[in-house]
Design an enzyme around this catalytic site. Sequence first.
Site, PDB file in Angstrom:
ATOM      1  CD  GLU A  24      -2.867  -1.098  -0.013  1.00 56.03           C
ATOM      2  OE1 GLU A  24      -3.313   0.007  -0.412  1.00 56.03           O
ATOM      3  OE2 GLU A  24      -3.133  -2.177  -0.566  1.00 56.03           O
ATOM      4  CD  GLU A  65      -4.091   4.650   3.961  1.00 54.50           C
ATOM      5  OE1 GLU A  65      -4.595   4.032   2.985  1.00 54.50           O
ATOM      6  OE2 GLU A  65      -4.219   5.872   4.108  1.00 54.50           O
ATOM      7  CD  GLU A  72      -9.582   2.231  -0.595  1.00 54.26           C
ATOM      8  OE1 GLU A  72      -8.548   1.649  -0.989  1.00 54.26           O
ATOM      9  OE2 GLU A  72      -9.726   3.467  -0.640  1.00 54.26           O
ATOM     10  CE  LYS A  90     -13.478   0.452  -3.298  1.00 56.67           C
ATOM     11  NZ  LYS A  90     -12.813   0.206  -4.583  1.00 56.67           N
ATOM     12  CG  ASP A  91     -15.511   8.740  -2.435  1.00 55.61           C
ATOM     13  OD1 ASP A  91     -14.444   8.208  -2.806  1.00 55.61           O
ATOM     14  OD2 ASP A  91     -16.350   9.220  -3.227  1.00 55.61           O
TER      15      ASP A  91
END
Length: 117
Positions: A24, A65, A72, A90-91
């Site tokens: 990531e 995160e 996600e 997701k937003d």
Amino acid sequence: MRKPPLHISFLNSFRGIFLMITTERNFQIELFAFFINLFLIFYLQLSALDTVFILIVSFGVLSAEIFNTAIEKICDLIQPEFDKRIGFIKDIAAGAVILMSLLSIAIGILVYWKYIF
């Protein structure tokens, strides 16, 4: 389903962190910022209280995160094709990361200001 032994649970947790580090990009950037903070903590000789503030917000950003990535991945598993409802979810998750990041910047300014100026 039986729970795995405690040491296996810890190994799985550390494997999750390793996967975040290796896969990531945003987590890698945030981890780099964390290491800059660690350097500044020692270089500027922050007080114990200031160190606690910096560590709390740093780990808060990293944790946000991780949660964002988990959300996600679940969304992508449930609906691989574009879906505006999934995009909304997701937003929202990404918004939590931004809020935590903004808080960490504000605390960083408040803490480091007195040591630098």
